[in-house]
Design an enzyme around this catalytic site. Structure first.
Site, short mmCIF file in Angstrom:
data_model
loop_
_atom_site.label_atom_id
_atom_site.label_comp_id
_atom_site.label_asym_id
_atom_site.label_seq_id
_atom_site.Cartn_x
_atom_site.Cartn_y
_atom_site.Cartn_z
N HIS A 149 -7.55 7.60 4.06
CA HIS A 149 -6.56 6.70 4.64
C HIS A 149 -5.90 7.38 5.82
O HIS A 149 -5.49 8.53 5.73
CB HIS A 149 -5.50 6.32 3.59
CG HIS A 149 -4.58 5.23 4.06
ND1 HIS A 149 -3.50 5.47 4.85
CD2 HIS A 149 -4.62 3.89 3.87
CE1 HIS A 149 -2.89 4.32 5.12
NE2 HIS A 149 -3.56 3.34 4.53
N LEU B 235 0.04 8.71 2.82
CA LEU B 235 0.46 7.67 1.89
C LEU B 235 1.76 8.11 1.21
O LEU B 235 1.94 9.29 0.92
CB LEU B 235 -0.64 7.46 0.84
CG LEU B 235 -1.97 6.95 1.38
CD1 LEU B 235 -2.98 6.86 0.24
CD2 LEU B 235 -1.82 5.60 2.05
N LEU C 250 -4.20 -0.88 -4.05
CA LEU C 250 -4.67 -0.55 -2.70
C LEU C 250 -3.99 0.71 -2.17
O LEU C 250 -2.76 0.77 -2.07
CB LEU C 250 -4.41 -1.73 -1.76
CG LEU C 250 -4.84 -1.53 -0.29
CD1 LEU C 250 -6.36 -1.32 -0.21
CD2 LEU C 250 -4.42 -2.74 0.55
N ASP C 251 -4.80 1.70 -1.80
CA ASP C 251 -4.34 2.94 -1.18
C ASP C 251 -3.32 3.69 -2.02
O ASP C 251 -2.50 4.45 -1.48
CB ASP C 251 -3.76 2.65 0.22
CG ASP C 251 -4.82 2.19 1.20
OD1 ASP C 251 -6.00 2.57 1.02
OD2 ASP C 251 -4.48 1.45 2.14
N GLU C 252 -3.34 3.50 -3.33
CA GLU C 252 -2.37 4.18 -4.19
C GLU C 252 -3.04 5.00 -5.29
O GLU C 252 -2.40 5.38 -6.26
CB GLU C 252 -1.41 3.16 -4.80
CG GLU C 252 -0.51 2.48 -3.76
CD GLU C 252 0.53 1.57 -4.39
OE1 GLU C 252 0.72 1.65 -5.62
OE2 GLU C 252 1.16 0.79 -3.65
#
Length: 290
Positions: free
Chosen positions: A198, A202, A233-235
């Site tokens: 990513h 984050l 999502l993205d976690e």
């Protein structure tokens, strides 16, 4: 530094509730099979009521005979301490699939490391929702698969990809700037086996145009985050992050160039650590014995 695979070496990875006797039990078990421990890493979240994590590398005499026995009989120790465990042979070369869209910087970093021998994997497939990088991929002698994705065919496209990955006996997947959101159904087939990059730290600057958002915020650091993919999502659990210091002289274009560099560095490290069985997942965190 390039390290060759050692044909008589294996690894055991353990996670369980912290309790007395774990290290002794594991060491004695390996000793009984004439295993020589060459590296041992351990971590406890809290000696009282916490979790215990361990990674041991060991060399094994008469590997072909003793390794299957160790894999079969380690459950005696595992059951006693209620462990989650696995034992891996360094002889096994993992099979990695790469998903990519149009940007090539992360892909090329992985291919270069693979071709130079720094990343010791097999790459049976590179899958893309666009045909743009086919010639680049095939110049490395790697099979390229174009599986188009649109709103109307997303489910079928994922089913085609899953079937391909299973037929190729893929061990793990790397999303090298693959600009599609994977469905929970896809992710469920490869739990903690999909690594994504990513383009920011984050949870900052989630979504589109992160470098524009960072520029407008006047940040002094930009970064990239490599993590396992989950339904959120993205976690997913973070494996590695890389950072670059910037200043007011950086334009959005400069931030993007710097960002691409930190992206490929963070992703390559995460892939190497996963490939070398140095990552243990606990909840939404990782323990990385790097």
């Amino acid at each position: 530094m390039l390290q060759s695979k050692k044909q008589d070496r294996a690894r055991v990875l353990i996670s369980c509730a912290d309790q007395p006797g774990i290290v002794s039990a594991v060491s004695n078990f390996l000793y009984n099979y004439n295993a020589n421990i060459v590296q041992s890493d351990q971590y406890s979240t809290d000696p009282e009521g916490g979790m215990f994590f361990m990674r041991i590398e060991f060399d094994l005499e008469d590997f072909d005979h003793n390794f299957p026995l160790i894999q079969e009989r380690f459950s005696e120790v595992g059951d006693r301490f209620d462990m989650s465990w696995r034992i891996e042979s360094e002889r096994k070369i993992k099979r990695m699939a790469i998903f990519v869209s149009k940007e090539d910087h992360c892909l090329l970093e992985l291919l270069w490391k693979w071709r130079s021998g720094e990343l010791q994997v097999d790459i049976p497939a590179i899958i893309s929702n666009h045909p743009d990088l086919q010639a680049t991929v095939e110049s490395y002698g790697v099979p390229f698969y174009h599986i188009p994705v649109n709103k109307g065919n997303k489910h079928d496209a994922e089913e085609d990809a899953i079937e391909l990955l299973k037929n190729l006996d893929i061990d793990f997947i790397v999303l090298a700037r693959y600009m599609q959101i994977l469905s929970p159904q896809f992710v469920s087939h490869f739990t903690h086996k999909i690594i994504n990059i990513h383009h920011s730290f984050l949870p900052a600057f989630i979504g589109a145009n992160p470098y524009k958002k960072a520029f407008n915020r006047g940040v002094k650091l930009i970064g990239a985050t490599a993590h396992y993919v989950t339904d959120d999502l993205d976690e997913g659990p973070i494996i590695e992050q890389e950072v670059l210091r910037v200043n007011h002289r950086y334009s959005i274009a400069d931030l993007k160039i710097g960002g691409r560099n930190v992206e490929k560095i963070a992703l390559a490290r995460a892939v190497e650590w996963h490939n070398d069985d140095k990552v243990l997942v606990h909840g939404n965190k990782t323990i990385v014995f790097s």
